[in-house]
Motif scaffolding. Structure first.
Motif, PDB file in Angstrom:
ATOM      1  N   ARG A  15      -4.241   3.807  -6.772  1.00  0.00           N
ATOM      2  CA  ARG A  15      -5.002   3.956  -5.528  1.00  0.00           C
ATOM      3  C   ARG A  15      -5.573   2.638  -5.034  1.00  0.00           C
ATOM      4  O   ARG A  15      -5.966   2.531  -3.872  1.00  0.00           O
ATOM      5  CB  ARG A  15      -6.147   4.961  -5.736  1.00  0.00           C
ATOM      6  CG  ARG A  15      -5.674   6.418  -5.808  1.00  0.00           C
ATOM      7  CD  ARG A  15      -6.847   7.355  -6.000  1.00  0.00           C
ATOM      8  NE  ARG A  15      -7.786   7.291  -4.875  1.00  0.00           N
ATOM      9  CZ  ARG A  15      -8.965   7.890  -4.867  1.00  0.00           C
ATOM     10  NH1 ARG A  15      -9.366   8.570  -5.931  1.00  0.00           N
ATOM     11  NH2 ARG A  15      -9.742   7.803  -3.806  1.00  0.00           N
ATOM     12  N   ARG A  16      -5.601   1.646  -5.903  1.00  0.00           N
ATOM     13  CA  ARG A  16      -6.178   0.357  -5.525  1.00  0.00           C
ATOM     14  C   ARG A  16      -5.165  -0.762  -5.749  1.00  0.00           C
ATOM     15  O   ARG A  16      -4.295  -0.658  -6.612  1.00  0.00           O
ATOM     16  CB  ARG A  16      -7.436   0.073  -6.354  1.00  0.00           C
ATOM     17  CG  ARG A  16      -8.554   1.080  -6.145  1.00  0.00           C
ATOM     18  CD  ARG A  16      -9.746   0.752  -7.021  1.00  0.00           C
ATOM     19  NE  ARG A  16     -10.840   1.691  -6.807  1.00  0.00           N
ATOM     20  CZ  ARG A  16     -10.953   2.877  -7.395  1.00  0.00           C
ATOM     21  NH1 ARG A  16     -10.018   3.267  -8.250  1.00  0.00           N
ATOM     22  NH2 ARG A  16     -11.982   3.666  -7.146  1.00  0.00           N
ATOM     23  N   PRO A  17      -5.271  -1.847  -4.989  1.00  0.00           N
ATOM     24  CA  PRO A  17      -4.369  -2.983  -5.194  1.00  0.00           C
ATOM     25  C   PRO A  17      -4.578  -3.611  -6.573  1.00  0.00           C
ATOM     26  O   PRO A  17      -5.609  -3.406  -7.224  1.00  0.00           O
ATOM     27  CB  PRO A  17      -4.763  -3.967  -4.083  1.00  0.00           C
ATOM     28  CG  PRO A  17      -5.500  -3.147  -3.078  1.00  0.00           C
ATOM     29  CD  PRO A  17      -6.188  -2.061  -3.855  1.00  0.00           C
TER      30      PRO A  17
ATOM     31  N   SER B 187       0.822  -1.206   0.000  1.00  0.00           N
ATOM     32  CA  SER B 187       0.000   0.000   0.000  1.00  0.00           C
ATOM     33  C   SER B 187       0.857   1.257   0.000  1.00  0.00           C
ATOM     34  O   SER B 187       0.622   2.190  -0.786  1.00  0.00           O
ATOM     35  CB  SER B 187      -0.926  -0.002   1.217  1.00  0.00           C
ATOM     36  OG  SER B 187      -1.709   1.173   1.247  1.00  0.00           O
TER      37      SER B 187
ATOM     38  N   ARG C 167       2.493   1.900  -3.373  1.00  0.00           N
ATOM     39  CA  ARG C 167       1.602   2.457  -4.394  1.00  0.00           C
ATOM     40  C   ARG C 167       1.483   3.965  -4.240  1.00  0.00           C
ATOM     41  O   ARG C 167       1.535   4.715  -5.229  1.00  0.00           O
ATOM     42  CB  ARG C 167       0.219   1.803  -4.294  1.00  0.00           C
ATOM     43  CG  ARG C 167       0.173   0.388  -4.844  1.00  0.00           C
ATOM     44  CD  ARG C 167      -1.242  -0.149  -4.946  1.00  0.00           C
ATOM     45  NE  ARG C 167      -1.809  -0.502  -3.652  1.00  0.00           N
ATOM     46  CZ  ARG C 167      -2.759   0.164  -3.028  1.00  0.00           C
ATOM     47  NH1 ARG C 167      -3.293   1.262  -3.602  1.00  0.00           N
ATOM     48  NH2 ARG C 167      -3.223  -0.224  -1.853  1.00  0.00           N
TER      49      ARG C 167
ATOM     50  N   ARG D  45      -5.424   6.768 -10.604  1.00  0.00           N
ATOM     51  CA  ARG D  45      -6.561   5.854 -10.561  1.00  0.00           C
ATOM     52  C   ARG D  45      -6.110   4.400 -10.409  1.00  0.00           C
ATOM     53  O   ARG D  45      -6.670   3.644  -9.627  1.00  0.00           O
ATOM     54  CB  ARG D  45      -7.403   6.004 -11.832  1.00  0.00           C
ATOM     55  CG  ARG D  45      -8.765   5.322 -11.737  1.00  0.00           C
ATOM     56  CD  ARG D  45      -9.589   5.610 -12.968  1.00  0.00           C
ATOM     57  NE  ARG D  45      -9.208   4.734 -14.081  1.00  0.00           N
ATOM     58  CZ  ARG D  45      -9.678   4.848 -15.315  1.00  0.00           C
ATOM     59  NH1 ARG D  45     -10.517   5.836 -15.609  1.00  0.00           N
ATOM     60  NH2 ARG D  45      -9.302   4.017 -16.264  1.00  0.00           N
TER      61      ARG D  45
ATOM     62  N   PRO E 257      -5.696  -6.190  -9.173  1.00  0.00           N
ATOM     63  CA  PRO E 257      -6.783  -7.178  -9.119  1.00  0.00           C
ATOM     64  C   PRO E 257      -6.241  -8.608  -9.156  1.00  0.00           C
ATOM     65  O   PRO E 257      -5.127  -8.858  -9.616  1.00  0.00           O
ATOM     66  CB  PRO E 257      -7.612  -6.857 -10.369  1.00  0.00           C
ATOM     67  CG  PRO E 257      -6.676  -6.157 -11.286  1.00  0.00           C
ATOM     68  CD  PRO E 257      -5.724  -5.389 -10.422  1.00  0.00           C
TER      69      PRO E 257
END
Length: 337
Positions: free
Chosen positions: A290-292, A243, A246, A287, A294
């Motif tokens: 911000r997320r792990p 996290s 990122r 964009r 998939p």
């Protein structure tokens, strides 16, 4: 992996290899295509951009020398290509680039598949590195012993990125090494070859693109996070945690623009505002990061198992091109005004 045919050989495949890593059987393509692909020259464009930036900075101080710039650019491209091959060798020898590794899955590897020759690999790698070294020797003779400090530091960092007793990539120093190489060493070194000095503003000008290349490596290592952890490799994203890594990548991407703004203000290089043309891709980076990653690729997604690195690479490529365009425009405006 698809099997290459004769129609894919020659200039068409050469150009494709300069743009991406073609998924082909390298044992069935022409020799030049094979080593353009295995050398991953599609990412070597980053070294060429660093050289061009350094050359344009030299032009601003009226010390530009086109033959020297060409030699530096070719030398950096060859050194980068040779480094890619050497790193593949060491990662294979260390058991990292196994058949299930992300590196082997995203593109052809010199030691995976059939028809790959160790002797050919050694000959090609030796030729590439020898040519880079020969250019380096000439540049030292032409521009003075100071060039040797840039050349030796860069060579050592590139060669020991994955090799030697303490590979930099394995102990969380790979990202720092990449920033130093593609920023101050390549850009500052190119300027130094022509000017035989290195002012502070040139070091500042080397920061934005150096940060951009670093974000690409962060993306690559985030994509390989679980695999690298299973092999005991402690890349920076593993040291920081997924996290945090990122968000560090997002911060570095934003710093590319902040450091450019500092250069605009400090040196009055207003044409560099052209880099705002890369902001839509910065938004895409934010964009994605911000997320792990998939668990599985979205329908129709190409490039899996890579996820983060692609958007970072595209963003950095556009930023770099616009940065170069801004420098060129600034030179043109300064010449007219």
């Amino acid at each position: 992996m698809t099997t290459a045919n004769k129609a894919l050989g020659g200039p068409k495949l050469w150009l494709e290899a300069l743009r991406t890593v073609p998924q082909v059987d390298t044992s069935e393509v022409d020799p030049l295509s094979r080593w353009l692909i295995l050398g991953r020259v599609s990412v070597v464009v980053m070294s060429a951009i660093s050289a061009v930036i350094g050359g344009l900075l030299a032009a601003r101080d009226d010390v530009f020398d086109l033959p020297l710039l060409i030699l530096v650019a070719v030398g950096l491209v060859l050194a980068h290509t040779g480094s890619n091959l050497v790193n593949d060798f060491w990662d294979y020898r260390h058991g990292i680039d196994s058949p299930d590794s992300p590196r082997v899955n995203y593109g052809p590897h010199p030691f995976s598949g059939e028809g790959n020759s160790l002797r050919e690999f050694l000959l090609v790698t030796a030729f590439v590195l020898s040519a880079a070294a020969a250019i380096g020797v000439y540049l030292v003779a032409a521009a003075g012993a100071g060039v040797l400090a840039f050349a030796l530091t860069g060579a050592l960092l590139l060669m020991f990125y994955s090799g030697g007793p303490f590979p930099l990539k394995y102990i969380g120093l790979g990202e720092i090494a990449v920033f130093v190489i593609w920023g101050p060493l390549m850009i500052g070194g190119t300027y130094y070859v022509m000017a035989e000095e290195l002012p502070g503003w040139v070091l500042l000008a080397s920061i934005p693109y150096g940060l951009g290349v670093t974000t690409v490596l962060f993306g690559k290592h985030l994509d390989k996070l679980d695999f690298d952890a299973s092999k005991g490799i402690r890349t920076m994203p593993i040291v920081l945690g997924e996290s945090v890594a990122r968000y560090v990548t997002i911060a570095l991407s934003v710093l590319m623009y902040i450091s450019t703004a500092a250069l605009v203000v400090w040196e009055g290089m207003w044409a560099l505002v052209l880099v705002v043309g890369a902001l839509p891709l910065l938004a895409l980076v934010v964009r994605f990061y911000r997320r792990p990653k998939p668990k599985r690729p979205p329908e129709g997604y190409r490039g899996w198992p890579l996820w983060f690195v692609g958007v970072a690479f595209i963003h950095n490529r556009r930023f770099g091109m616009l940065f170069v365009a801004g420098l060129a425009l600034q030179l043109a405006v300064d010449a007219i005004v």
